[in-house]
Write a protein that holds these residues in place. Structure first.
Motif, PDB file in Angstrom:
ATOM      1  N   VAL A 188      45.321  54.794  40.523  1.00  0.00           N
ATOM      2  CA  VAL A 188      46.436  53.340  41.143  1.00  0.00           C
ATOM      3  C   VAL A 188      44.611  52.657  41.142  1.00  0.00           C
ATOM      4  CG1 VAL A 188      47.127  52.189  41.928  1.00  0.00           C
ATOM      5  CG2 VAL A 188      48.534  54.058  40.714  1.00  0.00           C
ATOM      6  N   GLN A 189      44.155  53.323  41.571  1.00  0.00           N
ATOM      7  CA  GLN A 189      42.568  52.735  42.607  1.00  0.00           C
ATOM      8  C   GLN A 189      42.216  52.478  41.415  1.00  0.00           C
ATOM      9  OE1 GLN A 189      42.281  51.579  45.163  1.00  0.00           O
ATOM     10  NE2 GLN A 189      40.431  52.482  46.539  1.00  0.00           N
ATOM     11  N   GLN A 190      41.108  53.032  40.658  1.00  0.00           N
ATOM     12  CA  GLN A 190      40.835  53.617  39.788  1.00  0.00           C
ATOM     13  C   GLN A 190      40.773  52.105  38.673  1.00  0.00           C
ATOM     14  OE1 GLN A 190      40.256  56.664  37.014  1.00  0.00           O
ATOM     15  NE2 GLN A 190      38.203  56.347  36.006  1.00  0.00           N
ATOM     16  N   HIS A 191      41.801  52.117  38.143  1.00  0.00           N
ATOM     17  CA  HIS A 191      42.797  51.713  37.572  1.00  0.00           C
ATOM     18  C   HIS A 191      42.556  49.805  38.140  1.00  0.00           C
ATOM     19  CE1 HIS A 191      45.192  54.322  35.056  1.00  0.00           C
ATOM     20  NE2 HIS A 191      43.293  53.949  35.048  1.00  0.00           N
ATOM     21  N   MET A 192      42.848  49.278  39.054  1.00  0.00           N
ATOM     22  CA  MET A 192      42.843  48.328  39.993  1.00  0.00           C
ATOM     23  C   MET A 192      41.411  47.785  40.158  1.00  0.00           C
ATOM     24  SD  MET A 192      45.527  47.195  40.147  1.00  0.00           S
ATOM     25  CE  MET A 192      44.988  46.082  41.585  1.00  0.00           C
ATOM     26  N   SER A 193      40.675  48.736  40.259  1.00  0.00           N
ATOM     27  CA  SER A 193      38.783  48.055  40.377  1.00  0.00           C
ATOM     28  C   SER A 193      38.659  48.143  39.081  1.00  0.00           C
ATOM     29  CB  SER A 193      38.167  49.702  40.917  1.00  0.00           C
ATOM     30  OG  SER A 193      38.222  50.216  42.062  1.00  0.00           O
ATOM     31  N   ILE A 194      38.992  48.605  38.308  1.00  0.00           N
ATOM     32  CA  ILE A 194      38.023  47.844  37.057  1.00  0.00           C
ATOM     33  C   ILE A 194      38.946  46.448  36.756  1.00  0.00           C
ATOM     34  CG2 ILE A 194      38.607  47.925  34.147  1.00  0.00           C
ATOM     35  CD1 ILE A 194      38.386  51.119  34.755  1.00  0.00           C
ATOM     36  N   LEU A 195      40.491  46.526  37.070  1.00  0.00           N
ATOM     37  CA  LEU A 195      40.961  45.045  36.539  1.00  0.00           C
ATOM     38  C   LEU A 195      40.000  44.516  37.396  1.00  0.00           C
ATOM     39  CD1 LEU A 195      43.160  43.131  35.368  1.00  0.00           C
ATOM     40  CD2 LEU A 195      44.109  44.298  37.642  1.00  0.00           C
TER      41      LEU A 195
ATOM     42  N   ILE B 111      38.236  40.109  36.896  1.00  0.00           N
ATOM     43  CA  ILE B 111      38.316  39.156  37.433  1.00  0.00           C
ATOM     44  C   ILE B 111      37.392  38.776  38.128  1.00  0.00           C
ATOM     45  CG2 ILE B 111      39.764  37.850  39.186  1.00  0.00           C
ATOM     46  CD1 ILE B 111      42.035  40.158  38.550  1.00  0.00           C
ATOM     47  N   ALA B 112      36.826  39.195  38.564  1.00  0.00           N
ATOM     48  CA  ALA B 112      35.138  38.506  39.404  1.00  0.00           C
ATOM     49  C   ALA B 112      34.270  38.642  38.428  1.00  0.00           C
ATOM     50  CB  ALA B 112      34.822  39.827  39.934  1.00  0.00           C
ATOM     51  N   ASN B 113      34.347  38.951  36.964  1.00  0.00           N
ATOM     52  CA  ASN B 113      33.075  38.759  36.673  1.00  0.00           C
ATOM     53  C   ASN B 113      33.860  37.021  35.244  1.00  0.00           C
ATOM     54  OD1 ASN B 113      31.379  40.198  37.730  1.00  0.00           O
ATOM     55  ND2 ASN B 113      32.060  41.718  35.909  1.00  0.00           N
ATOM     56  N   GLN B 114      35.212  36.985  35.094  1.00  0.00           N
ATOM     57  CA  GLN B 114      35.235  35.781  34.496  1.00  0.00           C
ATOM     58  C   GLN B 114      35.274  36.455  33.247  1.00  0.00           C
ATOM     59  OE1 GLN B 114      35.858  32.070  35.263  1.00  0.00           O
ATOM     60  NE2 GLN B 114      35.921  32.663  38.094  1.00  0.00           N
ATOM     61  N   ASP B 115      36.024  37.653  32.947  1.00  0.00           N
ATOM     62  CA  ASP B 115      35.416  38.226  31.401  1.00  0.00           C
ATOM     63  C   ASP B 115      36.495  37.795  30.513  1.00  0.00           C
ATOM     64  OD1 ASP B 115      33.840  40.207  32.483  1.00  0.00           O
ATOM     65  OD2 ASP B 115      34.179  41.515  31.942  1.00  0.00           O
TER      66      ASP B 115
ATOM     67  N   HIS C 205      53.438  50.043  40.987  1.00  0.00           N
ATOM     68  CA  HIS C 205      52.544  48.563  40.077  1.00  0.00           C
ATOM     69  C   HIS C 205      52.199  47.622  41.542  1.00  0.00           C
ATOM     70  CE1 HIS C 205      56.581  47.956  42.847  1.00  0.00           C
ATOM     71  NE2 HIS C 205      56.687  47.290  42.622  1.00  0.00           N
ATOM     72  N   CYS C 206      51.753  46.389  40.449  1.00  0.00           N
ATOM     73  CA  CYS C 206      51.069  45.629  41.328  1.00  0.00           C
ATOM     74  C   CYS C 206      51.254  43.461  40.986  1.00  0.00           C
ATOM     75  CB  CYS C 206      49.309  45.503  40.267  1.00  0.00           C
ATOM     76  SG  CYS C 206      48.697  44.247  41.061  1.00  0.00           S
ATOM     77  N   HIS C 207      51.524  43.351  41.636  1.00  0.00           N
ATOM     78  CA  HIS C 207      52.319  41.744  41.084  1.00  0.00           C
ATOM     79  C   HIS C 207      50.844  41.249  41.709  1.00  0.00           C
ATOM     80  CE1 HIS C 207      56.549  42.935  41.897  1.00  0.00           C
ATOM     81  NE2 HIS C 207      56.437  43.113  43.401  1.00  0.00           N
ATOM     82  N   LEU C 208      50.570  40.459  40.671  1.00  0.00           N
ATOM     83  CA  LEU C 208      49.364  39.964  39.975  1.00  0.00           C
ATOM     84  C   LEU C 208      49.232  38.279  39.587  1.00  0.00           C
ATOM     85  CD1 LEU C 208      45.910  39.932  39.370  1.00  0.00           C
ATOM     86  CD2 LEU C 208      46.027  40.213  36.766  1.00  0.00           C
TER      87      LEU C 208
ATOM     88  N   GLY D  43      48.369  41.628  30.308  1.00  0.00           N
ATOM     89  CA  GLY D  43      48.763  42.811  30.754  1.00  0.00           C
ATOM     90  C   GLY D  43      48.060  43.894  29.210  1.00  0.00           C
ATOM     91  N   LYS D  44      48.025  42.917  28.415  1.00  0.00           N
ATOM     92  CA  LYS D  44      47.370  43.981  27.385  1.00  0.00           C
ATOM     93  C   LYS D  44      45.582  44.345  27.049  1.00  0.00           C
ATOM     94  CE  LYS D  44      49.395  41.795  22.651  1.00  0.00           C
ATOM     95  NZ  LYS D  44      48.870  40.689  22.108  1.00  0.00           N
ATOM     96  N   LEU D  45      45.225  43.698  28.512  1.00  0.00           N
ATOM     97  CA  LEU D  45      44.051  44.166  28.645  1.00  0.00           C
ATOM     98  C   LEU D  45      44.720  46.025  29.964  1.00  0.00           C
ATOM     99  CD1 LEU D  45      40.896  44.829  29.980  1.00  0.00           C
ATOM    100  CD2 LEU D  45      41.953  42.891  31.357  1.00  0.00           C
ATOM    101  N   TRP D  46      45.512  45.158  30.833  1.00  0.00           N
ATOM    102  CA  TRP D  46      45.333  46.536  31.736  1.00  0.00           C
ATOM    103  C   TRP D  46      46.408  47.886  30.363  1.00  0.00           C
ATOM    104  CZ3 TRP D  46      46.233  48.063  36.251  1.00  0.00           C
ATOM    105  CH2 TRP D  46      46.553  49.179  36.782  1.00  0.00           C
ATOM    106  N   GLN D  47      46.900  47.584  29.898  1.00  0.00           N
ATOM    107  CA  GLN D  47      47.463  48.875  28.585  1.00  0.00           C
ATOM    108  C   GLN D  47      46.165  49.164  27.901  1.00  0.00           C
ATOM    109  OE1 GLN D  47      49.717  46.597  25.944  1.00  0.00           O
ATOM    110  NE2 GLN D  47      51.749  47.903  27.051  1.00  0.00           N
TER     111      GLN D  47
END
Length: 313
Positions: free
Chosen positions: A157-164, A168-172, A194-197, A217-221
């Motif tokens: 979870v931490q790894q996935h959230m770090s990527i996300l 977000i920070a890079n506004q990709d 789970h994460c509420h965004l 959502g698709k990016l998260w997948q």
């Protein structure tokens, strides 16, 4: 307490252990039920325990109990827990009973932290709403497919959230035109981790809130290797349910319309709710956070900061 889970995962084991320890401390449970539940959870926890994680108070007391069980078993199989004598059961119960005071202390700390997060989020959103004339609020819930949760631990979870968060920070791509954001990690009985965004866009640059939520959502997948799921809170049907009661708090928000601002703030506050103790994280990595927001830093504010730095201030 349901211990018939066919396939355990880190989240479900920790939640079941917390329920078990609570039952021992605050409810009535006979010796046979105690030993049966203990045997099941002891074996399940063996597969997921990690000394690197920081566990909730209930899990910490269970770990102490586990050390006594290891001593009592002395190399025998876990099934022998069912044959523990009265003195052994009493010893294990005594270890778990120590959780009584810790439960209330931990609960109080959770409420205090959530209230601080709530105040922080409210101040952050108020700054954005005060500065901009209009904003586009997008809400997405991110989690993991139930049948895939066996592969997911808090480290994943931490790894996935770090990527996300980095995206977000890079506004990709789907985060282009972002004005602000907030996120909160939780752990549910069925949903698991789970994460509420919450994402807040510039409506002059991005218009379709449903499309943006869907793309996130698709990016998260993709980030999770298709182990993840998402719920789009900005679909027409979902928004209509709230619109009928004048409670719609996502989509296009005019910052000079009191009702729209009030609804947006109320919807955002779902991320940090002191009443959702049942969804607190039971396992975390050191220095891991369960909540965060962006920084309120508009262009003119950045220019001022840069000027001050250049002048040596």
């Amino acid at each position: 307490m349901n211990l018939t889970t066919p396939i355990w995962n880190e989240s479900s084991v920790c939640t079941a252990i917390e329920d078990f320890v609570y039952s021992v401390c605050f409810e009535q449970i006979n010796d046979q039920q105690f030993k049966q539940s203990l045997s099941t959870l002891y074996e399940a926890f063996q597969h997921f325990y990690s000394a690197q994680l920081h566990y909730a108070e209930s899990i910490q007391h269970f770990i102490q109990c586990k050390q006594w069980i290891d001593y009592f078993l002395n190399g025998q199989p876990a099934s022998q827990i069912l044959n523990f004598n009265t003195q052994q059961v009493q010893t294990l119960c005594y270890v778990l009973y120590q959780y009584r005071n810790d439960y209330w202390n931990e609960h109080a700390r959770f409420i205090q932290q959530e209230q601080q997060n709530r105040n922080s989020l409210h101040q952050y959103l108020t700054k954005l709403i005060t500065h901009y004339s209009e904003l586009l609020f997008v809400r997405v819930d991110l989690g993991y497919l139930k049948k895939q949760q066996v592969y997911i631990g808090i480290e994943n979870v931490q790894q996935h959230m770090s990527i996300l968060r980095n995206r977000i920070a890079n506004q990709d791509r789907c985060f282009m035109g972002l004005r602000g954001y907030a996120w909160a990690l939780e752990q549910g009985v069925d949903k698991g981790y789970h994460c509420h965004l919450l994402l807040i866009y510039d409506p002059s640059k991005r218009m379709s809130d449903w499309y943006l939520a869907d793309q996130v959502g698709k990016l998260w997948q993709s980030i999770t290797g298709n182990l993840g799921w998402y719920f789009n809170c900005n679909t027409t049907d979902h928004k209509q349910q709230f619109k009928e009661f004048n409670r719609l708090g996502v989509g296009h928000i005019q910052c000079n319309v009191e009702l729209e601002v009030s609804n947006a703030l109320n919807a955002a506050m779902y991320l940090v709710n002191p009443e959702k103790y049942a969804q607190h994280l039971r396992a975390m990595l050191p220095r891991m956070r369960s909540f965060g927001t962006g920084q309120f830093e508009v262009h003119w504010r950045r220019s001022v900061v840069q000027t001050l730095r250049q002048c040596g201030f």
